[in-house]
Structure formats: C-alpha cells, structure tokens
Design a protein around this motif. Sequence first.
Motif, PDB file in Angstrom:
ATOM      1  N   ALA A 108      29.905  68.276  -9.817  1.00  0.00           N
ATOM      2  CA  ALA A 108      29.329  68.290 -11.170  1.00  0.00           C
ATOM      3  C   ALA A 108      28.362  67.124 -11.363  1.00  0.00           C
ATOM      4  O   ALA A 108      27.254  67.301 -11.875  1.00  0.00           O
ATOM      5  CB  ALA A 108      30.441  68.241 -12.215  1.00  0.00           C
ATOM      6  N   TRP A 109      28.775  65.923 -10.934  1.00  0.00           N
ATOM      7  CA  TRP A 109      27.892  64.761 -11.069  1.00  0.00           C
ATOM      8  C   TRP A 109      26.641  64.912 -10.202  1.00  0.00           C
ATOM      9  O   TRP A 109      25.556  64.502 -10.594  1.00  0.00           O
ATOM     10  CB  TRP A 109      28.621  63.455 -10.737  1.00  0.00           C
ATOM     11  CG  TRP A 109      29.485  62.995 -11.877  1.00  0.00           C
ATOM     12  CD1 TRP A 109      30.844  63.033 -11.934  1.00  0.00           C
ATOM     13  CD2 TRP A 109      29.044  62.455 -13.128  1.00  0.00           C
ATOM     14  NE1 TRP A 109      31.271  62.545 -13.141  1.00  0.00           N
ATOM     15  CE2 TRP A 109      30.194  62.179 -13.898  1.00  0.00           C
ATOM     16  CE3 TRP A 109      27.789  62.183 -13.674  1.00  0.00           C
ATOM     17  CZ2 TRP A 109      30.129  61.649 -15.181  1.00  0.00           C
ATOM     18  CZ3 TRP A 109      27.727  61.641 -14.951  1.00  0.00           C
ATOM     19  CH2 TRP A 109      28.879  61.379 -15.682  1.00  0.00           C
ATOM     20  N   SER A 110      26.794  65.513  -9.030  1.00  0.00           N
ATOM     21  CA  SER A 110      25.609  65.735  -8.194  1.00  0.00           C
ATOM     22  C   SER A 110      24.636  66.667  -8.897  1.00  0.00           C
ATOM     23  O   SER A 110      23.427  66.483  -8.828  1.00  0.00           O
ATOM     24  CB  SER A 110      26.002  66.276  -6.819  1.00  0.00           C
ATOM     25  OG  SER A 110      26.506  67.587  -6.917  1.00  0.00           O
ATOM     26  N   SER A 111      25.147  67.647  -9.607  1.00  0.00           N
ATOM     27  CA  SER A 111      24.287  68.555 -10.365  1.00  0.00           C
ATOM     28  C   SER A 111      23.596  67.829 -11.518  1.00  0.00           C
ATOM     29  O   SER A 111      22.400  68.005 -11.744  1.00  0.00           O
ATOM     30  CB  SER A 111      25.113  69.719 -10.904  1.00  0.00           C
ATOM     31  OG  SER A 111      24.318  70.564 -11.689  1.00  0.00           O
ATOM     32  N   LEU A 112      24.340  67.013 -12.235  1.00  0.00           N
ATOM     33  CA  LEU A 112      23.765  66.280 -13.368  1.00  0.00           C
ATOM     34  C   LEU A 112      22.671  65.314 -12.927  1.00  0.00           C
ATOM     35  O   LEU A 112      21.707  65.086 -13.658  1.00  0.00           O
ATOM     36  CB  LEU A 112      24.855  65.514 -14.117  1.00  0.00           C
ATOM     37  CG  LEU A 112      25.830  66.377 -14.914  1.00  0.00           C
ATOM     38  CD1 LEU A 112      26.995  65.539 -15.414  1.00  0.00           C
ATOM     39  CD2 LEU A 112      25.112  67.053 -16.069  1.00  0.00           C
ATOM     40  N   TYR A 113      22.799  64.747 -11.726  1.00  0.00           N
ATOM     41  CA  TYR A 113      21.820  63.793 -11.220  1.00  0.00           C
ATOM     42  C   TYR A 113      20.846  64.420 -10.222  1.00  0.00           C
ATOM     43  O   TYR A 113      20.131  63.717  -9.529  1.00  0.00           O
ATOM     44  CB  TYR A 113      22.526  62.580 -10.592  1.00  0.00           C
ATOM     45  CG  TYR A 113      22.969  61.586 -11.635  1.00  0.00           C
ATOM     46  CD1 TYR A 113      22.155  60.523 -11.992  1.00  0.00           C
ATOM     47  CD2 TYR A 113      24.189  61.731 -12.277  1.00  0.00           C
ATOM     48  CE1 TYR A 113      22.553  59.619 -12.957  1.00  0.00           C
ATOM     49  CE2 TYR A 113      24.606  60.827 -13.245  1.00  0.00           C
ATOM     50  CZ  TYR A 113      23.777  59.772 -13.580  1.00  0.00           C
ATOM     51  OH  TYR A 113      24.167  58.870 -14.546  1.00  0.00           O
ATOM     52  N   ASN A 114      20.808  65.748 -10.163  1.00  0.00           N
ATOM     53  CA  ASN A 114      19.872  66.477  -9.293  1.00  0.00           C
ATOM     54  C   ASN A 114      20.016  66.074  -7.824  1.00  0.00           C
ATOM     55  O   ASN A 114      19.030  65.922  -7.113  1.00  0.00           O
ATOM     56  CB  ASN A 114      18.429  66.278  -9.751  1.00  0.00           C
ATOM     57  CG  ASN A 114      17.813  67.552 -10.252  1.00  0.00           C
ATOM     58  OD1 ASN A 114      18.462  68.585 -10.286  1.00  0.00           O
ATOM     59  ND2 ASN A 114      16.571  67.482 -10.630  1.00  0.00           N
ATOM     60  N   VAL A 115      21.241  65.902  -7.377  1.00  0.00           N
ATOM     61  CA  VAL A 115      21.526  65.541  -5.993  1.00  0.00           C
ATOM     62  C   VAL A 115      21.834  66.827  -5.227  1.00  0.00           C
ATOM     63  O   VAL A 115      22.739  67.571  -5.595  1.00  0.00           O
ATOM     64  CB  VAL A 115      22.730  64.579  -5.903  1.00  0.00           C
ATOM     65  CG1 VAL A 115      23.069  64.265  -4.455  1.00  0.00           C
ATOM     66  CG2 VAL A 115      22.450  63.307  -6.689  1.00  0.00           C
ATOM     67  N   ASP A 116      21.057  67.116  -4.184  1.00  0.00           N
ATOM     68  CA  ASP A 116      21.317  68.297  -3.358  1.00  0.00           C
ATOM     69  C   ASP A 116      22.550  68.058  -2.493  1.00  0.00           C
ATOM     70  O   ASP A 116      22.761  66.972  -1.970  1.00  0.00           O
ATOM     71  CB  ASP A 116      20.131  68.602  -2.442  1.00  0.00           C
ATOM     72  CG  ASP A 116      18.924  69.118  -3.214  1.00  0.00           C
ATOM     73  OD1 ASP A 116      19.098  69.622  -4.340  1.00  0.00           O
ATOM     74  OD2 ASP A 116      17.808  69.031  -2.686  1.00  0.00           O
ATOM     75  N   VAL A 117      23.362  69.107  -2.353  1.00  0.00           N
ATOM     76  CA  VAL A 117      24.562  69.041  -1.525  1.00  0.00           C
ATOM     77  C   VAL A 117      24.426  70.074  -0.415  1.00  0.00           C
ATOM     78  O   VAL A 117      24.216  71.250  -0.682  1.00  0.00           O
ATOM     79  CB  VAL A 117      25.836  69.331  -2.355  1.00  0.00           C
ATOM     80  CG1 VAL A 117      27.081  69.281  -1.467  1.00  0.00           C
ATOM     81  CG2 VAL A 117      25.960  68.351  -3.515  1.00  0.00           C
ATOM     82  N   VAL A 118      24.512  69.619   0.827  1.00  0.00           N
ATOM     83  CA  VAL A 118      24.437  70.511   1.989  1.00  0.00           C
ATOM     84  C   VAL A 118      25.823  70.566   2.613  1.00  0.00           C
ATOM     85  O   VAL A 118      26.417  69.530   2.922  1.00  0.00           O
ATOM     86  CB  VAL A 118      23.412  70.003   3.030  1.00  0.00           C
ATOM     87  CG1 VAL A 118      23.404  70.903   4.256  1.00  0.00           C
ATOM     88  CG2 VAL A 118      22.029  69.892   2.411  1.00  0.00           C
TER      89      VAL A 118
END
Length: 129
Positions: free
Chosen positions: A53-63
């Motif tokens: 969720a935090w990665s989404s809020l901070y526009n962090v791509d997850v591979v």
Amino acid sequence: MKIILRDFGYFLGTNEEAFKLMKNGELIKEFPFHETNEIFISTKNSVSVDALAWSSLYNVDVVISLHNGKPLAVLHSIKDMTSIETRLNQFRAYESMKGLEIAKSVLIQKVKNENNLLKHYNLKSYDKN
C-alpha cells in the motif's frame, strides 16, 4: 533507492515513515518511503500488504520474480496513468489513418534493421535496389 530481496527469508514491512527490511524478526535496514523508487522481491521472501500500500502511495514500482531472477509481475500504483493513456492512444491510432502510417514506418524500419544486421554478419540480405 532500490530495495532488493533476493536471498531467502527476508520480510519487508513498514513503520510510520519507512519500509523495514527484516530477517528472523531482526531489523536489518530501513528505507524511507520518499527515497525509494523500486522494490524487487524474489520468491522465498515475504512482503506485507502495508508495504504494498505504501509503495502505491509513493509511486514505488514492485517487481516480483522467481528466485532465479525471472520476472513474474510488476505492480504499479493506480495513480500511474501512463500505461492507460498509452493504450488509449494506441486504440485511437488504430481507428485512424495515423495508425496505418505508424505501423508502416515501424515495419519499414524493422526491415532496414534486419538488413543491417545481416550485412554486419556478412550474410545475404534482401535489398530492393
């Protein structure tokens, strides 16, 4: 900054302001949300829904990848509309003559590139001249 979980048994969680990298319940390192731009997680590791969720809020791509590095999935924030805009524009081009012009120029360039590659290896190439 990139977070890479390649080895076995890591857990990526969060606190109020950072991603927390842990192993066997011990904190290894913290990565501030605002300084992180990519997260790579291989199988045999875990990640919390809060971290996603935090990665989404901070526009962090997850591979997410297999343990050998082969990518399985990429998670993007729903706020990142660039891929949606690209698809819409591709569809609009498909419905117009502009799409035909683009496809024609791509194919012509592809043939030129293939011919150049064949020439580079001294193989017979197709040349309309």
